[in-house]
Design a protein around this motif. Structure first.
Motif, PDB file in Angstrom:
ATOM      1  N   ALA A  44      -2.902  -8.695  -0.099  1.00 54.88           N
ATOM      2  CA  ALA A  44      -2.373  -7.609   0.323  1.00 54.88           C
ATOM      3  C   ALA A  44      -3.120  -6.404   0.662  1.00 54.88           C
ATOM      4  O   ALA A  44      -2.943  -5.651   1.582  1.00 54.88           O
ATOM      5  CB  ALA A  44      -1.440  -7.218  -0.871  1.00 54.88           C
ATOM      6  N   PHE A  45      -4.215  -6.343   0.380  1.00 52.76           N
ATOM      7  CA  PHE A  45      -5.441  -5.393   0.394  1.00 52.76           C
ATOM      8  C   PHE A  45      -5.945  -5.676   2.064  1.00 52.76           C
ATOM      9  O   PHE A  45      -6.236  -4.764   2.592  1.00 52.76           O
ATOM     10  CB  PHE A  45      -6.832  -5.509  -0.469  1.00 52.76           C
ATOM     11  N   GLU A  46      -6.227  -7.053   2.339  1.00 52.89           N
ATOM     12  CA  GLU A  46      -6.598  -7.220   3.580  1.00 52.89           C
ATOM     13  C   GLU A  46      -5.750  -6.929   4.601  1.00 52.89           C
ATOM     14  O   GLU A  46      -6.239  -6.504   5.733  1.00 52.89           O
ATOM     15  CB  GLU A  46      -7.022  -8.763   3.656  1.00 52.89           C
ATOM     16  N   ARG A  47      -4.487  -7.086   4.413  1.00 53.99           N
ATOM     17  CA  ARG A  47      -3.364  -6.795   5.164  1.00 53.99           C
ATOM     18  C   ARG A  47      -3.118  -4.997   5.621  1.00 53.99           C
ATOM     19  O   ARG A  47      -2.889  -4.736   6.630  1.00 53.99           O
ATOM     20  CB  ARG A  47      -2.026  -7.357   4.971  1.00 53.99           C
TER      21      ARG A  47
ATOM     22  N   PRO B  65     -10.874   3.903   3.179  1.00 56.18           N
ATOM     23  CA  PRO B  65     -11.106   4.770   1.804  1.00 56.18           C
ATOM     24  C   PRO B  65     -11.681   6.043   2.604  1.00 56.18           C
ATOM     25  O   PRO B  65     -12.611   6.229   3.747  1.00 56.18           O
ATOM     26  CB  PRO B  65     -12.240   4.328   1.050  1.00 56.18           C
ATOM     27  N   GLU B  66     -11.469   7.224   1.762  1.00 60.05           N
ATOM     28  CA  GLU B  66     -11.713   8.774   2.630  1.00 60.05           C
ATOM     29  C   GLU B  66     -12.723   9.369   1.428  1.00 60.05           C
ATOM     30  O   GLU B  66     -13.287  10.316   1.985  1.00 60.05           O
ATOM     31  CB  GLU B  66     -10.414   9.596   2.899  1.00 60.05           C
TER      32      GLU B  66
ATOM     33  N   GLN C 109     -14.088   7.830  -4.790  1.00 57.18           N
ATOM     34  CA  GLN C 109     -13.296   7.319  -5.568  1.00 57.18           C
ATOM     35  C   GLN C 109     -12.326   6.160  -5.048  1.00 57.18           C
ATOM     36  O   GLN C 109     -12.094   5.231  -5.695  1.00 57.18           O
ATOM     37  CB  GLN C 109     -12.208   8.224  -6.135  1.00 57.18           C
ATOM     38  N   GLU C 110     -11.889   6.291  -3.798  1.00 56.08           N
ATOM     39  CA  GLU C 110     -11.101   5.283  -2.889  1.00 56.08           C
ATOM     40  C   GLU C 110     -12.113   4.166  -2.478  1.00 56.08           C
ATOM     41  O   GLU C 110     -11.580   3.117  -2.841  1.00 56.08           O
ATOM     42  CB  GLU C 110     -10.510   5.836  -1.957  1.00 56.08           C
ATOM     43  N   SER C 111     -13.557   4.403  -2.319  1.00 55.16           N
ATOM     44  CA  SER C 111     -14.233   3.329  -2.232  1.00 55.16           C
ATOM     45  C   SER C 111     -14.495   2.404  -3.420  1.00 55.16           C
ATOM     46  O   SER C 111     -14.482   1.247  -3.470  1.00 55.16           O
ATOM     47  CB  SER C 111     -15.526   3.825  -1.874  1.00 55.16           C
ATOM     48  N   LEU C 112     -14.113   3.097  -4.562  1.00 54.48           N
ATOM     49  CA  LEU C 112     -14.449   2.281  -5.757  1.00 54.48           C
ATOM     50  C   LEU C 112     -13.278   1.336  -5.863  1.00 54.48           C
ATOM     51  O   LEU C 112     -13.300   0.174  -6.593  1.00 54.48           O
ATOM     52  CB  LEU C 112     -14.576   3.149  -7.061  1.00 54.48           C
TER      53      LEU C 112
ATOM     54  N   VAL D  21     -19.177  -1.545  -0.014  1.00 48.44           N
ATOM     55  CA  VAL D  21     -18.211  -0.327   0.047  1.00 48.44           C
ATOM     56  C   VAL D  21     -18.438   0.664  -1.012  1.00 48.44           C
ATOM     57  O   VAL D  21     -18.107   1.842  -0.990  1.00 48.44           O
ATOM     58  CB  VAL D  21     -16.808  -0.639   0.187  1.00 48.44           C
ATOM     59  N   LEU D  22     -19.292   0.396  -1.948  1.00 53.53           N
ATOM     60  CA  LEU D  22     -19.543   1.131  -3.205  1.00 53.53           C
ATOM     61  C   LEU D  22     -20.196   2.355  -2.863  1.00 53.53           C
ATOM     62  O   LEU D  22     -21.386   2.296  -2.196  1.00 53.53           O
ATOM     63  CB  LEU D  22     -20.225   0.603  -4.114  1.00 53.53           C
TER      64      LEU D  22
END
Length: 269
Positions: A132-135, A140-141, A144-147, A164-165
């Motif tokens: 689902a994440f891949e779709r 991330p902006e 926190q979203e990168s985490l 991505v961290l």
């Protein structure tokens, strides 16, 4: 409304889906708790039913406290929509608590990125969560979203999770950052070289292979089983791994709730 918690899932998690619930984790022997409780109760009365105050005695409900990572009291959390939204620890003045409440109660609901993936993750459906994440095309902006992205990527692609961290400074949950970073390196085979080969290491590596196959329950179960044999096994590597898995899953995850007592028994015997 002010009440003592008897059923955390029903009275806090489910109830917060219709009304915000502030939870006061406290104990009778805790001086700051006794000073904070009247302030919270006064604010709850002034709120006129806009939110409810749930009081949870950690001596009586230790399993819940462990599951939610309570390490110091007083610990106060606010639950909205079935999820923990924010917390503070320690005695705070009334004005500071009012500001904290206004911040959390006054914000409009924002669109949740990767909602389907996050929901599947929270259900323990890790492979479906990754798909689902891949779709999802959301990017991330902020750190926190990168985490969050790293959390959803970790099991399927630990190297990408590392990539991505963003730096942990200023994150809402630096402990999750460190857990993901440690687990990613572990899954990439960069933390076990110093452990002499033997039966215990082979069992531990079997747990890592389970994690790579997204069988988190098996990996967690093997790790806790090894801790029951020796909580210092692997010079603390097993303990750090299991703790990191609990942080990675989060205190509300079904697997955290299922295995928290076994973990607590293993490290406290």
């Amino acid at each position: 409304m002010i009440f003592d918690v008897q059923d955390f899932q029903k009275e806090v998690i489910e109830r917060s889906k219709t009304k915000p619930i502030v939870v006061d984790f406290w104990a009778a022997w805790c001086g700051p708790c006794r000073m904070l409780s009247p302030i919270l109760e006064e604010l709850a009365e002034e709120a006129k039913e806009k939110w409810d105050l749930a009081k949870l005695n950690v001596d009586e409900w230790g399993e819940v406290a462990i599951a939610y990572g309570v390490s110091g009291i007083p610990d106060v959390r606010i639950f909205i929509g079935g999820e923990e939204k924010d917390r503070f620890v320690g005695l705070q003045p009334k004005a500071a608590i009012q500001s904290w409440l206004e911040k959390n109660l006054g914000q409009e609901k924002k669109k949740i990125k990767w909602k389907e993936a996050i929901d599947l993750f929270e259900q323990g459906r890790f492979h479906e969560s990754f798909l689902a994440f891949e779709r999802d095309q959301e990017k991330p902006e902020n750190p926190q979203e990168s985490l969050i992205c790293a959390r959803l990527l970790l099991l399927a692609n630990p190297q990408k999770a590392l990539d991505v961290l963003s730096p942990s400074a200023g994150l809402e949950d630096p402990t999750l950052f460190e857990a993901i970073k440690f687990l990613a390196l572990l899954l990439l085979g960069k933390s076990t070289d110093d452990w002499t080969d033997g039966k215990e290491k082979r069992e531990f590596m079997e747990g890592l292979e389970a994690l790579k196959k997204m069988d988190v329950e098996k990996g967690l179960s093997i790790g806790i089983g090894l801790l029951h044999q020796n909580k210092n096994m692997g010079e603390g590597l097993v303990l750090k791994t299991v703790r990191s898995l609990f942080h990675y899953l989060g205190p509300r995850h079904p697997l955290s709730l299922k295995y928290s007592r076994a973990f607590s028994t293993a490290v406290n015997i």
